[in-house]
Design a protein around this motif. Structure first.
Motif, short mmCIF file in Angstrom:
data_model
loop_
_atom_site.label_atom_id
_atom_site.label_comp_id
_atom_site.label_asym_id
_atom_site.label_seq_id
_atom_site.Cartn_x
_atom_site.Cartn_y
_atom_site.Cartn_z
N TYR A 99 0.85 -1.19 0.00
CA TYR A 99 0.00 0.00 0.00
C TYR A 99 0.88 1.24 0.00
CZ TYR A 99 -3.21 -3.61 1.42
OH TYR A 99 -3.92 -4.77 1.46
N LEU A 100 0.41 2.26 -0.68
CA LEU A 100 1.11 3.54 -0.73
C LEU A 100 0.13 4.62 -0.30
CD1 LEU A 100 3.64 5.19 -1.58
CD2 LEU A 100 2.66 5.28 -3.88
N SER A 101 0.47 5.35 0.76
CA SER A 101 -0.38 6.46 1.19
C SER A 101 0.19 7.75 0.61
CB SER A 101 -0.45 6.54 2.71
OG SER A 101 0.81 6.81 3.25
N VAL A 102 -0.71 8.62 0.18
CA VAL A 102 -0.34 9.91 -0.40
C VAL A 102 -1.17 10.97 0.31
CG1 VAL A 102 -0.22 11.30 -2.50
CG2 VAL A 102 0.10 8.81 -2.63
N SER A 103 -0.48 11.81 1.07
CA SER A 103 -1.14 12.87 1.82
C SER A 103 -0.80 14.21 1.19
CB SER A 103 -0.68 12.83 3.28
OG SER A 103 -1.22 13.92 3.98
N LEU A 104 -1.81 15.00 0.88
CA LEU A 104 -1.63 16.31 0.27
C LEU A 104 -1.96 17.37 1.31
CD1 LEU A 104 -3.38 15.61 -3.16
CD2 LEU A 104 -1.00 15.21 -2.52
N LYS A 105 -0.91 18.01 1.84
CA LYS A 105 -1.08 19.06 2.85
C LYS A 105 -1.40 20.37 2.15
CE LYS A 105 0.85 16.40 6.14
NZ LYS A 105 0.23 15.96 7.33
N SER A 157 9.26 -2.01 -7.49
CA SER A 157 10.69 -1.75 -7.32
C SER A 157 10.94 -0.39 -6.67
CB SER A 157 11.42 -1.84 -8.66
OG SER A 157 10.95 -0.85 -9.55
N ARG A 158 10.08 0.59 -6.98
CA ARG A 158 10.19 1.93 -6.40
C ARG A 158 8.98 2.73 -6.87
NH1 ARG A 158 12.37 5.80 -10.14
NH2 ARG A 158 12.97 4.77 -12.08
N TYR A 159 8.86 3.92 -6.29
CA TYR A 159 7.82 4.85 -6.75
C TYR A 159 8.40 6.25 -6.76
CZ TYR A 159 7.01 6.05 -1.83
OH TYR A 159 7.18 6.46 -0.54
N ASN A 160 7.80 7.11 -7.56
CA ASN A 160 8.25 8.49 -7.70
C ASN A 160 7.02 9.39 -7.66
OD1 ASN A 160 10.00 10.64 -8.18
ND2 ASN A 160 9.78 10.48 -10.40
N VAL A 161 7.08 10.45 -6.86
CA VAL A 161 5.97 11.40 -6.74
C VAL A 161 6.49 12.79 -7.11
CG1 VAL A 161 4.27 12.39 -5.17
CG2 VAL A 161 5.00 10.02 -4.85
N ARG A 169 -1.30 19.34 -10.97
CA ARG A 169 -1.58 17.95 -10.65
C ARG A 169 -0.42 17.34 -9.87
NH1 ARG A 169 -0.41 19.26 -15.63
NH2 ARG A 169 0.75 17.94 -17.02
N VAL A 170 -0.75 16.27 -9.14
CA VAL A 170 0.24 15.47 -8.44
C VAL A 170 0.29 14.14 -9.16
CG1 VAL A 170 0.79 14.25 -6.29
CG2 VAL A 170 -0.12 16.59 -6.21
N VAL A 171 1.51 13.68 -9.49
CA VAL A 171 1.70 12.45 -10.27
C VAL A 171 2.44 11.45 -9.41
CG1 VAL A 171 2.71 11.45 -12.36
CG2 VAL A 171 1.76 13.77 -12.41
N VAL A 172 1.94 10.20 -9.40
CA VAL A 172 2.59 9.10 -8.68
C VAL A 172 2.89 8.01 -9.70
CG1 VAL A 172 2.39 7.41 -6.83
CG2 VAL A 172 1.26 9.65 -6.60
N ASP A 173 4.17 7.73 -9.91
CA ASP A 173 4.58 6.62 -10.79
C ASP A 173 5.02 5.47 -9.91
OD1 ASP A 173 4.09 8.10 -13.07
OD2 ASP A 173 6.18 8.70 -13.35
N VAL A 174 4.42 4.29 -10.12
CA VAL A 174 4.77 3.08 -9.36
C VAL A 174 5.41 2.11 -10.35
CG1 VAL A 174 3.92 1.19 -7.92
CG2 VAL A 174 2.81 3.46 -7.79
#
Length: 176
Positions: A99-105, A157-161, A169-174
């Motif tokens: 699981y990957l959590s993404v919090s936008l403050k 293997s990794r992720y990039n935000v 926009r916010v981009v999340v590459d998994v």
């Protein structure tokens, strides 16, 4: 006398028709708004989420409104559990291997909840679903926040935000 009545009727009848037409054309209250209400967020609004697969990675994009870009915090793990801002333990609704959590403050729920379900299934090679975990407003001096959980399945293997502008926009590459 009849001539006066005819003259009066010639004036009153058209005037009455004009008044009745104006009353019939007067605006009335409607159950559905004629125009969409403008989003009002203190800093920036989250308006939607979408995802697609690419060679070697899956991409999740959070569409934002106008304003300063949010501060992003992420967390990765194998447990579906997370804590709400009030300290209440919860679990992701969609199961996966990680699981990957993404919090936008400094971001709030704009039209996101109106256009996207609480849990949105993607069924991509790695990203299986997105879940709206919680939102907070500006409470006692704290900045607003909106948090999402991504259900992942298979090797990661990794992720990039990162963020992009025009549009925001916010981009999340998994990566697989």
């Amino acid at each position: 006398m009849q001539t006066k009545r005819r003259v009066l009727a010639g004036i009153v009848a058209p005037a009455t028709a004009i008044v009745l037409a104006a009353i019939g054309a007067a605006p009335t209250a409607s159950a559905t708004p004629s125009q969409a209400t403008a989003e009002t967020c203190e800093d920036i609004c989250v308006n939607g989420v979408r995802a697609a697969t690419h060679t070697g990675y899956d991409r999740v994009v959070f569409d934002l409104g106008a304003g300063p870009l949010p501060t992003i915090e992420t967390g990765y793990g194998t447990s579906p559990g997370y804590m709400t801002p009030g300290g209440e333990p919860r679990e992701m609704l969609t199961r996966g291997s990680s699981y990957l959590s993404v919090s936008l403050k400094n971001a709030e729920n704009g039209t996101y909840s109106a256009t996207t379900p609480h849990v949105k299934l993607f069924n991509l090679p790695t990203v299986k679903a997105n879940q709206l975990l919680y939102t907070t407003g500006s409470i006692l001096g704290y900045s607003p926040e909106i948090a999402f959980g991504l259900t992942l399945d298979g090797p990661v293997s990794r992720y990039n935000v990162f963020t992009l502008t025009q549009p925001n926009r916010v981009v999340v590459d998994v990566y697989r």
